[in-house]
Design a protein around this motif. Sequence first.
Motif, short mmCIF file in Angstrom:
data_model
loop_
_atom_site.label_atom_id
_atom_site.label_comp_id
_atom_site.label_asym_id
_atom_site.label_seq_id
_atom_site.Cartn_x
_atom_site.Cartn_y
_atom_site.Cartn_z
N ARG B 164 0.82 -1.21 0.00
CA ARG B 164 0.00 0.00 0.00
C ARG B 164 0.85 1.26 0.00
O ARG B 164 1.94 1.27 0.55
CB ARG B 164 -0.90 0.03 1.26
N ASP B 165 0.29 2.31 -0.57
CA ASP B 165 1.03 3.56 -0.66
C ASP B 165 1.39 4.12 0.72
O ASP B 165 2.45 4.69 0.89
CB ASP B 165 0.20 4.60 -1.43
N TYR B 166 0.49 3.94 1.70
CA TYR B 166 0.82 4.54 3.00
C TYR B 166 1.99 3.83 3.68
O TYR B 166 2.70 4.42 4.49
CB TYR B 166 -0.40 4.65 3.92
N LEU B 168 4.54 2.61 1.84
CA LEU B 168 5.67 3.21 1.12
C LEU B 168 6.00 4.58 1.70
O LEU B 168 7.16 4.91 1.91
CB LEU B 168 5.32 3.37 -0.35
N ALA B 169 4.94 5.35 1.97
CA ALA B 169 5.14 6.70 2.51
C ALA B 169 5.89 6.62 3.84
O ALA B 169 6.80 7.40 4.10
CB ALA B 169 3.80 7.40 2.69
N ALA B 170 5.52 5.65 4.68
CA ALA B 170 6.20 5.50 5.98
C ALA B 170 7.66 5.10 5.76
O ALA B 170 8.55 5.57 6.47
CB ALA B 170 5.48 4.45 6.82
N LYS B 171 7.90 4.25 4.75
CA LYS B 171 9.28 3.84 4.46
C LYS B 171 10.12 5.05 4.07
O LYS B 171 11.27 5.18 4.49
CB LYS B 171 9.29 2.83 3.31
N ARG B 179 7.99 -0.40 13.29
CA ARG B 179 6.98 0.66 13.22
C ARG B 179 6.00 0.39 12.08
O ARG B 179 4.79 0.53 12.24
CB ARG B 179 7.67 2.00 13.02
N ARG B 183 2.41 -0.41 13.43
CA ARG B 183 1.57 0.78 13.36
C ARG B 183 0.81 0.90 12.05
O ARG B 183 -0.27 1.46 12.01
CB ARG B 183 2.43 2.04 13.58
N HIS B 184 1.43 0.41 10.97
CA HIS B 184 0.77 0.64 9.68
C HIS B 184 0.06 -0.59 9.14
O HIS B 184 -1.02 -0.49 8.59
CB HIS B 184 1.79 1.16 8.66
N PRO B 187 -2.63 -3.01 12.32
CA PRO B 187 -3.98 -2.52 12.65
C PRO B 187 -4.96 -2.71 11.49
O PRO B 187 -6.15 -2.88 11.69
CB PRO B 187 -3.76 -1.03 12.93
N ASN B 188 -4.45 -2.68 10.26
CA ASN B 188 -5.32 -2.84 9.10
C ASN B 188 -5.53 -4.30 8.73
O ASN B 188 -6.35 -4.62 7.88
CB ASN B 188 -4.74 -2.09 7.91
N SER B 191 -8.97 -7.25 11.00
CA SER B 191 -10.38 -7.64 10.86
C SER B 191 -10.56 -9.15 10.69
O SER B 191 -11.30 -9.77 11.46
CB SER B 191 -11.05 -6.92 9.71
#
Lengths: 309, 274
Positions: B164-166, B168-171, B179, B183-184, B187-188, B191
């Motif tokens: 996912r892009d988010y 990549l953004a964290a990386k 982390r 954190r990323h 949690p997702n 479910s």
Amino acid sequence: MIEAKRLKKYFPVERGFFRRKTGEVKAVDGVDLFIGKGKTLGLVGESGCGKTTLGKLLLGLLEPDSGEIIKEKGLKTNIVFQDPFGSLNPRMRVEQIVTEGLKIEKRIEHLKRSAERLMDTVELPRKSLAKYPHQFSGGERQRISIARAIATKPNFIVCDEPVSSLDVSIRVQILTLLVNLQKEFGLSYLFIAHDLGAVRHMSSTVAVMYLGKIVEYGPKEEIYKRPLHPYTKSLLLSAPTPYPKAKKEKVLLKGDVPSAVNPPEGCRFHTRCPYAFEVCPINEPLLMQYSTNHFCACHLHQPKSNKNI
Amino acid sequence: MRLVFKQKKIIFGLGLIIIMIALAIFAKFICPQDPYQINLGEHEKLQPPSFEHFFGTDDLGRDVFTRIVYGARISISVGFIAVLISLLIGVLLGAVSGYYGGKADWLIMRLVEIMLCIPTIFLILMALAFLGPSIRNVMIIIGLTSWAGLARLVRAEFLTLRERDYVLAAKILGASDARIIFRHILPNALSPVWVNATLGVGGAILIEAALSFLGLGVQIPTPSWGNILTDGIYYVDSAWWLMIFPGLFILTTVLSFNLVGEGLRDVLDPRLRK
């Protein structure tokens, strides 16, 4: 500021139980480029031509197979993604999203104030900080994405089609915001797009990419007024223009983009080019200079000199 | 969250689970009798249900209702603790496998396949034969043998989420692997894990009952639904209450966990949402 030399990235195509390598996707195949401080390079091409791969190489998210990236000392990079729905963690509040970079860099004093200032910068209300991404529209999410990207004060940002998935009415707002941020912080951009419309608004220099290679490169005015490559011409034709009555050369493309796994021999564009002649399927044209800083890789034109970017 | 409470399955199942847990916690106040109190008097042994003994008495004159209520403590805690253990192992191994890929992934997935190849009940019986039957061992062994499916599930989630892009953004922001994982991605990814874990509690209760029934689980005289059932097998034709009531309790509890699990799946999986 940031420079790439003969950058290559191939992805192997594996098949079957033993993962035999049956081919390669030449996503980025020998690309040179240079982006100066405070400047924007617009990178244009159809889906699958390697634009995003090139962006990821520059960010260091992918290792190039060959070639090199020369970064100015202290260069700090970040990215704004195309899809405003996939680029924000749905389980984090906006405040957590935009301050994460600061936390990672251990700049944890005045986090709250930094977050508020970021909201002011991207023109979102401060109370947005307590909300979750799903409570925002596409344009607002893109603002959050931009806030995250500028939070750690980078000087080079890859904008990977930041407005492609937004409503036309929102696009200009986001582009204007990006331009203002560039002026304010002296940012450099690699602005990726699949048509020449948004790039016109943003860039000082434009590079046109086709199947892993740059086919035309030059200052914005040159590219828009005197496009050389038939592919650039066809892209210009497909973009809406402020001068609809201006006389334009009609260049219509035949067929689809060929597979990047086995790109055509010779000029990669010859299978779709209406002007292709005998040489095109045999020899691959080199990127050559035509006027000051205007480069093109096409057999149709006689270059002034043969020089690299 | 509001959707969760609109599901009839969840409300019904959760209601029953809460009743069971309340029984387990407040056993002392609900049943003034002692679950170990033996009454060998002729009029105390094998009595059918009455006002005095709701579910009758067993061959030693003990009150079956009291024993079932105290047994709920064992059964439910075994269910939860076993699932907790399998969650810890499954989520951790699945996360490592899906996030890092490569050799670690290969090794963990082969381990998972081995675990899934051997029928769980044989594995548990074998382990219990070595370690000796006790409540603690039953919890640990059920936990240790039921993480494989969870690990696979978590791995699959990680495989899609890590692109996912988010993430990549964290990386790009320089986030550490820990982390990004905790954190990323995690949690997702939770479910389907919640659904699986809820169904798992029901499954663990069922396994515990089976083991105790076979005499390999909770040891007599400690009451558990499984071993109350065992006491009953000698009196099937004369004292029906000895088998029916513990059986009903096992059925109801497992059913309600399954209802909640299915309800959660309906809510959490957008593909099933109408």
